[in-house]
Enzyme design. Structure first.
Site, PDB file in Angstrom:
ATOM      1  N   TYR A   1      53.481 115.790  35.687  1.00 11.08           N
ATOM      2  CA  TYR A   1      54.493 116.716  34.903  1.00 11.08           C
ATOM      3  C   TYR A   1      55.077 117.510  35.972  1.00 11.08           C
ATOM      4  O   TYR A   1      56.305 117.944  35.829  1.00 11.08           O
ATOM      5  CB  TYR A   1      54.012 117.340  33.813  1.00 11.08           C
ATOM      6  CG  TYR A   1      53.663 118.866  34.047  1.00 11.08           C
ATOM      7  CD1 TYR A   1      52.231 119.067  34.699  1.00 11.08           C
ATOM      8  CD2 TYR A   1      54.561 119.959  33.819  1.00 11.08           C
ATOM      9  CE1 TYR A   1      52.239 120.354  34.837  1.00 11.08           C
ATOM     10  CE2 TYR A   1      53.900 121.194  34.020  1.00 11.08           C
ATOM     11  CZ  TYR A   1      52.865 121.642  34.422  1.00 11.08           C
ATOM     12  OH  TYR A   1      52.447 122.884  34.717  1.00 11.08           O
ATOM     13  N   ARG A   2      54.315 117.559  37.135  1.00  3.94           N
ATOM     14  CA  ARG A   2      54.930 118.696  38.056  1.00  3.94           C
ATOM     15  C   ARG A   2      53.998 118.466  39.485  1.00  3.94           C
ATOM     16  O   ARG A   2      53.060 117.996  39.256  1.00  3.94           O
ATOM     17  CB  ARG A   2      54.635 119.995  37.461  1.00  3.94           C
ATOM     18  CG  ARG A   2      54.935 121.171  38.268  1.00  3.94           C
ATOM     19  CD  ARG A   2      54.693 122.442  37.520  1.00  3.94           C
ATOM     20  NE  ARG A   2      54.730 123.755  38.200  1.00  3.94           N
ATOM     21  CZ  ARG A   2      54.469 124.965  37.705  1.00  3.94           C
ATOM     22  NH1 ARG A   2      53.851 124.893  36.624  1.00  3.94           N
ATOM     23  NH2 ARG A   2      54.854 125.951  38.182  1.00  3.94           N
TER      24      ARG A   2
ATOM     25  N   TYR B   1      52.188 124.457  44.187  1.00  2.00           N
ATOM     26  CA  TYR B   1      53.282 123.435  44.110  1.00  2.00           C
ATOM     27  C   TYR B   1      54.243 123.985  45.309  1.00  2.00           C
ATOM     28  O   TYR B   1      55.419 123.127  45.038  1.00  2.00           O
ATOM     29  CB  TYR B   1      53.959 123.672  42.624  1.00  2.00           C
ATOM     30  CG  TYR B   1      52.849 123.244  41.552  1.00  2.00           C
ATOM     31  CD1 TYR B   1      52.626 122.026  41.317  1.00  2.00           C
ATOM     32  CD2 TYR B   1      52.385 124.165  40.608  1.00  2.00           C
ATOM     33  CE1 TYR B   1      51.691 121.791  40.130  1.00  2.00           C
ATOM     34  CE2 TYR B   1      51.478 123.992  39.789  1.00  2.00           C
ATOM     35  CZ  TYR B   1      51.168 122.792  39.708  1.00  2.00           C
ATOM     36  OH  TYR B   1      50.254 122.351  38.475  1.00  2.00           O
TER      37      TYR B   1
END
Ligand code: ADP
Length: 522
Positions: A469-470, A93
């Site tokens: 969600y991310r 991420y």
């Protein structure tokens, strides 16, 4: 000649002045500016874009709230963006790298005190730099009967993962849900204790979440309006019995029925933990590499996948769950579970001891009772120089949704020449789909392909009604743009809050697609 990445609108001279002031606060040994030797670890080795997009100008490592407050004075004076990280292991991420080049990374790894463990009430209070390994070892050394709930790789921060809405695999797998009590430093230096903790004499700061008045903790997670410096986290008491199990399923289509069966069992808590449906390659990557079964270009064909499944005695889907509780209760629950899963032809059942020397089973058995490890990194060896970014949409827990997501992702990944490497976690009400887009970062053409593929996955899922969600730094704006109901009312609200709490726009600009006014377009 390489040029030093600098915060927007700062000359090298102003930057050096600011660094001088930061050195006075933190000492020279906790201010890092050497791009090659000191800042290398603040780069994102997994990004699908060029390194130069996410290069920090410096990193600083305060050790206390007071030091953070002093750092904020300097950041506000020079309008320097600070990118807050806890342990910076947010790989897939963005890792420890900032959203844009030139930011200073505010690295909280040295704030690593375990402030309290309450054995009786089952919670811990930790600072940002406390990793899952740290907390686990601390509990073990004291013969604690409390479990932690680690994210898959154990080197990350308890606080950092919670703040990203991360998930684990025990019954306490929803990390934000298990948060109780938080301390934040706002951009102007104000320190806030939330919930019951805001009452000076409180004895329930880590027992009751909501206090009196609006519940604000969520504002500071996946966000950029405060620096979290302390959290309470609930810990599960060790149950009187624990039995991990694995059920393998031979066909890709079995995902439909498996999800239909597991969903209600989870809802009724007969499956009490975030049970996981692990895809073939994810499971196999703990023991083998792609090269062993397929040397061609592009995604691995079914014939090679079938051979791998047969050799390793694993399924196209591998369901991991666990029983927790007194033995008679586990025996009873198992009868119901076994009967349910047996209705799928070809289902095979395994308990501890049935798969000696299988690192994948061993890893899952540990994970579901809160023992942290680094086994998951084996997946990176699937292809040489493996990097990955993770695609993480959410859906209802139905067979139709699971199959829809799986086939959509598999087909898109295969079209771009990538393997489907995925798993589904069954949350309280939602299916947490994780697809690892593993690519070779030494191959520039493959990086471009991976980037394009990821963008397409977001488009496909948005059109089908699934939200992520991310996401990785590079896709935060794009994903934020999918939460656009009513003329983007939610992100407009985020921006109003941002402008009020951080008018100078110094805290993590661009985090989750939330930008300060001076950096917003339009
Ligand atoms: P981990 O090492 O557990 O993966 P990180 O330290 O990389 O976690 O943090 C993940 C993300 O969470 C960061 O990129 C940042 O956006 C956010 N974050 C981490 N720590 C804090 C904090 N103390 N306050 C606010 N946001 C944070």
């Amino acid at each position: 000649m390489t040029t030093k990445p600098l915060p927007d609108s700062l000359s090298l001279e102003q930057f050096n002045q600011a660094i001088g002031e930061l050195r006075e606060i933190l000492g020279p040994e906790r201010v890092y500016t050497d791009d090659v030797n000191e800042l290398r670890s603040y780069r994102d080795v997994y990004s699908t874009t060029a390194d130069k997009l996410h290069l920090p100008s410096a990193a600083i490592a305060p050790e206390s709230v007071e030091e953070i407050q002093k750092v904020l004075v300097v950041a506000r004076k020079y309008v320097i963006p600070l990118w807050t990280i806890s342990t910076g292991k947010n790989l897939a991420y963005g890792g420890a790298a900032p959203r844009k080049s030139g930011y200073i990374v505010l690295d909280l790894k040295r704030m690593n005190r375990i402030i309290e463990v309450n054995e009786k009430y089952g919670y811990a209070v930790v600072e940002p730099g406390v990793s899952y390994f740290d907390l686990y070892n601390y509990l073990q050394e004291r013969n604690s009967k409390l479990w932690i709930d680690p994210a898959a790789p154990g080197w990350g921060s308890v606080l950092g993962n919670m703040s990203e809405h991360g998930a684990g695999y025990t019954p306490y797998g929803d990390h934000l849900l298990m948060n109780c009590g938080m301390q934040v430093v706002l951009a102007d230096g104000t320190v806030v204790d939330t919930g019951m903790g805001s009452s000076a004499e409180s004895n329930t700061a880590n027992l009751y979440k909501y206090g009196h008045g609006p519940w604000v903790e969520g504002l500071f997670t996946q966000s950029n309006v405060g620096i979290i410096t302390k959290i309470g986290i609930w810990l599960m008491p060790e149950p009187p019995g624990y039995r991990p199990y694995m059920v393998t399923f031979p066909k890709e289509e079995d995902l439909f029925q498996l999800t239909e069966i597991a969903g209600p069992l989870r809802l009724n808590m007969l499956i009490p933990n975030a049970a996981t449906i692990v895809g073939l390659i994810w499971e196999a990557s703990a023991t083998t590499t792609k090269n062993q079964y397929y040397q061609g270009k592009g995604a691995m064909p079914m014939s090679a996948r079938q051979k791998m499944a047969d050799d390793l005695k694993i399924g196209m889907w591998n369901f991991y769950g666990a029983l927790y509780g007194p033995p008679p209760m586990m025996d009873n629950n198992w009868k119901i579970l076994e009967e349910a899963f047996r209705s799928i032809p070809g289902a095979k059942f395994y308990f501890e001891g049935d798969r000696p020397g299988d690192p994948a089973f061993d890893y899952r058995a540990k994970l579901m009772r809160g023992v942290p490890s680094m086994t998951e990194f084996g997946i990176m060896n699937w292809v040489g120089s493996g990097a990955h970014i993770d695609f993480a949409p959410r859906s209802p827990v139905t067979g139709e949704d699971a199959m829809h997501q799986f086939t959509m992702i598999r087909d898109r990944a295969n079209e771009y020449g990538f393997d489907y490497i995925g798993e589904f976690l069954i949350g309280f009400r939602e299916l947490l789909d994780v697809f690892m887009l593993v690519f070779d970062r030494t191959d520039e053409e493959e990086m471009v392909r991976a980037h394009e593929c990821f963008g397409k996955l977001i488009d496909d899922h948005t059109a089908a009604g699934y939200g992520e969600y991310r996401t990785h730094l590079d896709f935060m704006d794009k994903v934020a743009g999918t939460y656009d109901w009513n003329d983007g009312a939610l992100w407009k609200l985020h921006h109003r809050i941002k402008d009020t709490l951080d008018p100078d726009g110094i805290l993590s600009p661009g985090k989750q697609g939330i930008w300060p006014k001076r950096m917003r377009q339009g």
